[in-house]
Motif scaffolding. Structure first.
Motif, PDB file in Angstrom:
ATOM      1  N   ARG A  97      47.795  37.121  41.288  1.00  0.00           N
ATOM      2  CA  ARG A  97      46.866  36.254  40.791  1.00  0.00           C
ATOM      3  C   ARG A  97      47.275  34.825  40.649  1.00  0.00           C
ATOM      4  O   ARG A  97      48.357  34.395  40.199  1.00  0.00           O
ATOM      5  N   THR A 141      40.980  32.684  36.781  1.00  0.00           N
ATOM      6  CA  THR A 141      41.886  33.522  37.316  1.00  0.00           C
ATOM      7  C   THR A 141      41.593  34.037  38.853  1.00  0.00           C
ATOM      8  O   THR A 141      40.284  34.731  38.564  1.00  0.00           O
ATOM      9  N   SER A 143      42.455  36.689  42.424  1.00  0.00           N
ATOM     10  CA  SER A 143      43.426  37.206  43.186  1.00  0.00           C
ATOM     11  C   SER A 143      43.142  37.025  44.616  1.00  0.00           C
ATOM     12  O   SER A 143      41.764  37.469  45.150  1.00  0.00           O
TER      13      SER A 143
END
Length: 268
Positions: A97, A141, A143
């Motif tokens: 992440r 965030t 990923s």
């Protein structure tokens, strides 16, 4: 002393993920023990209803997939060069992440980045504790393995703080990269005589930056200072001609910048 360390750890874990059951699970202790530690240290806890809502949100997130431009960092341009500079200064990589966690007043940067990389997920507004006070923050965030592979070439990887290097950014994108780095890790102070500083954990990165600014842009050669009682180092420019050169380099043909930083430059 160990007891104190583990209490601080438990508090930090709770502030990162405010679910007592999860923190208890992580350290192999009873949720009641977590509750007692939080109460003893005067840490605000979520109510049962809040904790339950938070948990539901978390699970929804976990099983929802967002879309974004997986090739965003493949080819350098003025937008991603800015973001690379900012991430190098102020981003972090945890597992797979990429995380940007900013003070709320800089939320515009996250909004701009989210649009630019076509991310369909959310920006999270929260509060973080600093010097016993809660401050509003915003975080994004994402990923993405493809991104992390591309970003490694630009010195962005887990635990980069003390070992980062200056990535090889072509001259036509360097000003945008530098503006991002300045927005993340730079300050400018003073009225009549202004001083511009880049502050970072990696002395190597700063000394490579100093060399490049000297060799390619004619700035004064500067030494890197280690800041007392801290893990950070400073590269500092106090000559008006140096500050002017940096301003012109960073704010030419701009895409995004933090207005509060740019506004601190006087008589440019």
């Amino acid at each position: 002393d160990n007891m104190k360390v583990s209490e601080q750890r438990i508090i930090k874990s709770y502030e990162e993920l405010p679910l007592m059951s999860k923190v208890a699970q992580k350290y192999g202790i009873a949720p009641k023990t977590v509750k007692n530690i939080l109460d003893k240290n005067g840490i605000e806890r979520l109510s049962k209803a809040e904790a339950s809502a938070y948990k539901n949100k978390l699970y929804r997130e976990l099983y929802r997939t967002y879309s974004f431009d997986k090739n965003y960092f493949k080819k350098l341009n003025k937008n991603n060069a800015y973001i690379i500079g900012f991430l190098l200064a102020d981003g972090s990589v945890v597992g797979n992440r990429l995380k940007l966690h900013l003070q709320r007043q800089d939320r515009d940067l996250l909004v701009w980045f989210k649009e630019d990389c076509q991310y369909t997920g959310n920006i999270y507004d929260n509060k973080a504790k600093c010097n016993n006070k809660y401050h509003p923050t915003s975080a994004l965030t994402i990923s993405c393995y493809e991104w992390l592979e591309d970003l490694e070439n630009y010195s962005i990887y887990p635990n980069k703080t003390l070992t980062g290097f200056l990535p090889d950014i072509p001259s036509n994108s360097f000003g945008h990269f530098l503006r991002g780095f300045f927005d993340g890790d730079g300050t400018i102070t003073g009225q009549k005589h202004q001083t511009l500083k880049f502050i970072d954990g990696s002395p190597r990165l700063l000394s490579e930056l100093s060399d490049r600014l000297h060799n390619e842009y004619g700035l004064t050669e500067r030494r890197i200072y280690h800041r007392k009682n801290s893990q950070t180092h400073t590269l500092e420019y106090g000559k008006h001609s140096d500050v002017t050169k940096l301003y012109n380099l960073m704010y030419q043909d701009v895409s995004f910048y933090l207005k509060r930083k740019k506004d601190k430059f006087i008589n440019m």
